[in-house]
Scaffold this motif. Structure first.
Motif, PDB file in Angstrom:
ATOM      1  N   MET A  23       0.831  -1.193   0.000  1.00 38.38           N
ATOM      2  CA  MET A  23       0.000   0.000   0.000  1.00 38.38           C
ATOM      3  C   MET A  23       0.876   1.258   0.000  1.00 38.38           C
ATOM      4  O   MET A  23       0.586   2.200  -0.715  1.00 38.38           O
ATOM      5  N   GLU A  24       1.922   1.227   0.807  1.00 35.65           N
ATOM      6  CA  GLU A  24       2.800   2.397   0.908  1.00 35.65           C
ATOM      7  C   GLU A  24       3.451   2.702  -0.440  1.00 35.65           C
ATOM      8  O   GLU A  24       3.577   3.861  -0.832  1.00 35.65           O
ATOM      9  N   GLU A  25       3.840   1.649  -1.159  1.00 34.30           N
ATOM     10  CA  GLU A  25       4.473   1.830  -2.472  1.00 34.30           C
ATOM     11  C   GLU A  25       3.495   2.453  -3.464  1.00 34.30           C
ATOM     12  O   GLU A  25       3.857   3.345  -4.229  1.00 34.30           O
ATOM     13  N   ALA A  26       2.244   2.015  -3.440  1.00 33.15           N
ATOM     14  CA  ALA A  26       1.227   2.560  -4.344  1.00 33.15           C
ATOM     15  C   ALA A  26       0.973   4.034  -4.043  1.00 33.15           C
ATOM     16  O   ALA A  26       0.839   4.848  -4.955  1.00 33.15           O
ATOM     17  N   LEU A  27       0.932   4.390  -2.777  1.00 33.14           N
ATOM     18  CA  LEU A  27       0.680   5.775  -2.378  1.00 33.14           C
ATOM     19  C   LEU A  27       1.849   6.697  -2.706  1.00 33.14           C
ATOM     20  O   LEU A  27       1.662   7.862  -3.018  1.00 33.14           O
ATOM     21  N   SER A  28       3.064   6.157  -2.643  1.00 33.97           N
ATOM     22  CA  SER A  28       4.247   6.993  -2.846  1.00 33.97           C
ATOM     23  C   SER A  28       4.354   7.533  -4.274  1.00 33.97           C
ATOM     24  O   SER A  28       5.114   8.459  -4.532  1.00 33.97           O
TER      25      SER A  28
ATOM     26  N   ARG B 168      -3.135   2.506   7.273  1.00 37.12           N
ATOM     27  CA  ARG B 168      -3.948   1.596   8.094  1.00 37.12           C
ATOM     28  C   ARG B 168      -5.414   1.636   7.687  1.00 37.12           C
ATOM     29  O   ARG B 168      -6.068   0.602   7.552  1.00 37.12           O
ATOM     30  N   SER B 169      -5.925   2.830   7.471  1.00 40.83           N
ATOM     31  CA  SER B 169      -7.327   2.991   7.095  1.00 40.83           C
ATOM     32  C   SER B 169      -7.616   2.354   5.730  1.00 40.83           C
ATOM     33  O   SER B 169      -8.616   1.667   5.564  1.00 40.83           O
ATOM     34  N   LEU B 170      -6.719   2.571   4.771  1.00 40.08           N
ATOM     35  CA  LEU B 170      -6.914   1.988   3.444  1.00 40.08           C
ATOM     36  C   LEU B 170      -6.787   0.467   3.472  1.00 40.08           C
ATOM     37  O   LEU B 170      -7.517  -0.238   2.758  1.00 40.08           O
TER      38      LEU B 170
ATOM     39  N   ASN C  39      -8.969  -0.767  -4.319  1.00 39.16           N
ATOM     40  CA  ASN C  39      -9.704  -1.567  -5.286  1.00 39.16           C
ATOM     41  C   ASN C  39      -9.040  -2.936  -5.271  1.00 39.16           C
ATOM     42  O   ASN C  39      -8.060  -3.178  -5.979  1.00 39.16           O
ATOM     43  N   VAL C  40      -9.550  -3.824  -4.448  1.00 36.54           N
ATOM     44  CA  VAL C  40      -8.923  -5.110  -4.198  1.00 36.54           C
ATOM     45  C   VAL C  40      -8.851  -5.958  -5.467  1.00 36.54           C
ATOM     46  O   VAL C  40      -7.860  -6.640  -5.708  1.00 36.54           O
ATOM     47  N   ALA C  41      -9.868  -5.904  -6.299  1.00 37.08           N
ATOM     48  CA  ALA C  41      -9.907  -6.719  -7.510  1.00 37.08           C
ATOM     49  C   ALA C  41      -8.727  -6.424  -8.433  1.00 37.08           C
ATOM     50  O   ALA C  41      -8.177  -7.326  -9.065  1.00 37.08           O
TER      51      ALA C  41
ATOM     52  N   ALA D  10      -5.251  -1.960  -6.761  1.00 31.88           N
ATOM     53  CA  ALA D  10      -4.972  -0.555  -7.067  1.00 31.88           C
ATOM     54  C   ALA D  10      -5.819   0.324  -6.151  1.00 31.88           C
ATOM     55  O   ALA D  10      -6.535  -0.167  -5.285  1.00 31.88           O
ATOM     56  N   LEU D  11      -5.724   1.625  -6.379  1.00 35.13           N
ATOM     57  CA  LEU D  11      -6.524   2.590  -5.632  1.00 35.13           C
ATOM     58  C   LEU D  11      -7.578   3.194  -6.543  1.00 35.13           C
ATOM     59  O   LEU D  11      -7.310   3.452  -7.714  1.00 35.13           O
ATOM     60  N   SER D  12      -8.755   3.420  -6.004  1.00 35.85           N
ATOM     61  CA  SER D  12      -9.796   4.162  -6.711  1.00 35.85           C
ATOM     62  C   SER D  12      -9.876   5.537  -6.071  1.00 35.85           C
ATOM     63  O   SER D  12      -9.683   5.684  -4.865  1.00 35.85           O
TER      64      SER D  12
END
Length: 115
Positions: free
Chosen positions: A1-6, A24-26, A50-52, A55-57
C-alpha cells in the motif's frame, strides 16, 4: 500500500503519523480523504482500495470517480515545468556571469501617434 501511495503527491505522506494512519485505514478497506498537491494547489481527493485490481480508486469532493493517472500526469507536468524554469534561470545567470554579451533589448512602444 505504501508503495502505491508513494507514486502520488499526497501531503499526508510527508508526516509519518498521518502516513501510518492513512495506510492503516486503506488496508481496512475504508474510504479515506487525502490532500493532493496539484499545480501548487491542495485538492481533497477520496481514496479507497480496489482489491480486484490491486490498485486505488479515487473520487473528487462530489464523489465522482476520477482517474489517478490524470492526477499523476498533472503532477509530472508541474514538476517538469519547475525543472525547465530552473534550467532557464540557471542558463540566464551563467550567461550574465560568463561575459555579459547579452545587450538589453529596448522595447518599442505599441502606442500609436495621434495626428
Amino acid at each position: 500500500m505504501e508503495e502505491a501511495l508513494s507514486k502520488y503527491p499526497i501531503k499526508e505522506l510527508q508526516n509519518e503519523k498521518f502516513k501510518e494512519s492513512l495506510i492503516r485505514s486503506l488496508e481496512r478497506g475504508n474510504l479515506q480523504s487525502a490532500t493532493f498537491l496539484i499545480n501548487g494547489k491542495e485538492e481533497k481527493i477520496f481514496l479507497t482500495p480496489n482489491v480486484a485490481f490491486k490498485a486505488l480508486s479515487a473520487f473528487d469532493a462530489n464523489m465522482k470517480k476520477i482517474k489517478l493517472s490524470e492526477v499523476l500526469e498533472g503532477h509530472k507536468q508541474e514538476q517538469s515545468n519547475k525543472q525547465e524554469t530552473s534550467q532557464k534561470q540557471t542558463a540566464k545567470s551563467e550567461t550574465k556571469i560568463a561575459g555579459g554579451n547579452e545587450k538589453p533589448v529596448k522595447k518599442k512602444s505599441k502606442r500609436q501617434k495621434v495626428t
